[in-house]
Scaffold this active site. Sequence first.
Site, PDB file in Angstrom:
ATOM      1  N   LYS A   1       9.199  18.727  -0.016  1.00 34.24           N
ATOM      2  CA  LYS A   1       8.685  17.558  -0.780  1.00 34.24           C
ATOM      3  C   LYS A   1       8.581  17.942  -2.353  1.00 34.24           C
ATOM      4  O   LYS A   1       7.994  18.593  -2.558  1.00 34.24           O
ATOM      5  CB  LYS A   1       7.646  17.077  -0.248  1.00 34.24           C
ATOM      6  CG  LYS A   1       7.035  15.635  -1.134  1.00 34.24           C
ATOM      7  CD  LYS A   1       5.727  15.276  -0.493  1.00 34.24           C
ATOM      8  CE  LYS A   1       5.149  14.087  -1.453  1.00 34.24           C
ATOM      9  NZ  LYS A   1       6.012  12.844  -1.392  1.00 34.24           N
TER      10      LYS A   1
ATOM     11  N   ASN B   1       0.054   4.371   0.701  1.00 30.63           N
ATOM     12  CA  ASN B   1      -0.250   5.012   1.933  1.00 30.63           C
ATOM     13  C   ASN B   1      -1.121   4.008   2.446  1.00 30.63           C
ATOM     14  O   ASN B   1      -2.297   3.535   2.246  1.00 30.63           O
ATOM     15  CB  ASN B   1      -1.120   6.104   1.192  1.00 30.63           C
ATOM     16  CG  ASN B   1      -1.276   7.038   2.746  1.00 30.63           C
ATOM     17  OD1 ASN B   1      -1.619   6.389   3.856  1.00 30.63           O
ATOM     18  ND2 ASN B   1      -1.086   8.416   2.616  1.00 30.63           N
TER      19      ASN B   1
ATOM     20  N   HIS C   1       1.715  19.148   1.263  1.00 28.48           N
ATOM     21  CA  HIS C   1       2.674  18.368   2.136  1.00 28.48           C
ATOM     22  C   HIS C   1       3.877  19.469   2.534  1.00 28.48           C
ATOM     23  O   HIS C   1       3.842  20.604   1.975  1.00 28.48           O
ATOM     24  CB  HIS C   1       3.519  17.384   1.051  1.00 28.48           C
ATOM     25  CG  HIS C   1       2.613  15.967   1.081  1.00 28.48           C
ATOM     26  ND1 HIS C   1       1.598  15.686  -0.055  1.00 28.48           N
ATOM     27  CD2 HIS C   1       2.782  14.895   1.781  1.00 28.48           C
ATOM     28  CE1 HIS C   1       1.424  14.603   0.063  1.00 28.48           C
ATOM     29  NE2 HIS C   1       1.954  13.873   1.325  1.00 28.48           N
TER      30      HIS C   1
ATOM     31  N   GLY D   1       2.597  10.108  -4.236  1.00 32.09           N
ATOM     32  CA  GLY D   1       2.301   8.930  -4.705  1.00 32.09           C
ATOM     33  C   GLY D   1       1.012   8.399  -4.298  1.00 32.09           C
ATOM     34  O   GLY D   1       0.161   7.842  -5.006  1.00 32.09           O
ATOM     35  N   THR D   2       0.504   9.137  -3.147  1.00 34.46           N
ATOM     36  CA  THR D   2      -0.883   8.688  -2.825  1.00 34.46           C
ATOM     37  C   THR D   2      -1.742   9.455  -3.875  1.00 34.46           C
ATOM     38  O   THR D   2      -2.990   8.964  -4.233  1.00 34.46           O
ATOM     39  CB  THR D   2      -0.950   9.102  -1.314  1.00 34.46           C
ATOM     40  OG1 THR D   2      -0.016   8.446  -0.580  1.00 34.46           O
ATOM     41  CG2 THR D   2      -2.675   8.934  -0.670  1.00 34.46           C
TER      42      THR D   2
ATOM     43  N   SER E   1       1.098  -1.362   0.184  1.00 37.55           N
ATOM     44  CA  SER E   1       0.047   0.117   0.120  1.00 37.55           C
ATOM     45  C   SER E   1       0.792   1.076  -0.008  1.00 37.55           C
ATOM     46  O   SER E   1       1.751   1.543   0.981  1.00 37.55           O
ATOM     47  CB  SER E   1      -1.025   0.020   1.227  1.00 37.55           C
ATOM     48  OG  SER E   1      -1.551   1.308   1.070  1.00 37.55           O
TER      49      SER E   1
END
Length: 255
Positions: free
Chosen positions: A162, A128, A158, A167-168, A126
């Site tokens: 970053k 996240n 975020h 990616g989530t 997963s």
Amino acid sequence: MKVGLIGFGKTGKAVASVLLQSKETNLQWVVRKSHNLEHRSVPEFLGIDSDEPGYIYSSEEFDAEELLERFPVDVIIDFSSEHGVHYYGEAARNRGVAVVSAISSYSAQTVAYLRYLAHKTRVLWSPNITIGINFLIIAAKILKSIAPHTDIEIVEEHFKAKPEVSGTAKKIATALGLEDEVIKTVRAGGIIGVHEILFGFPYQTVRLKHESITREAFGNGVLFAAKHLYGKSVGLYSMEDLMIPYFNAGPAQAG
């Protein structure tokens, strides 16, 4: 349930603290690339009162076969990097040790390797692993199936440093059949992670929003994953696979 943890960065430390405080898991060891903190006790390092061993080892000290021979576990939890699975993968596969990976992004080759491991053991991946994010994705898919032509926007926030798109957020877009171009990014301060899906109807707006307040949220997700993966047949699983049965549980009975 005996667990081993791969990776001991900021998130790994937060996850370790949750594991140590859970009565359902027993933290046997932590493996990291660095020799820093080698042979330190995680409970002692984190200031948590626990009699679990939780010793820190370097990946150079033992290969994974020797590690699992000396300190066997039921599940390996991975918060390291894309390459971490290649350290322990074969050993876990050979011994039938379950794997819970929370790596945010894998190459196609590494995903294929996860599938290979899943022929002989249980693997959950997963990007996240928080319960809230995965609930949000399932709820969003249900809403889109109800109203397939609704306008949908995804916003992710975020910490300022970053650089890449979350990616989530990309996983949310893929789950909803959308291109990454719909993702809007915000970078500010020390935001750990906020994801919002906006459904724009002609006469109403629905917002599904999840915010990680502290990194311990990932630890709660790990506990859920490890508990529900335990006893499953071999195969590659997602958090959605484990959570969907709760959506089919039917209405609560009156007391």
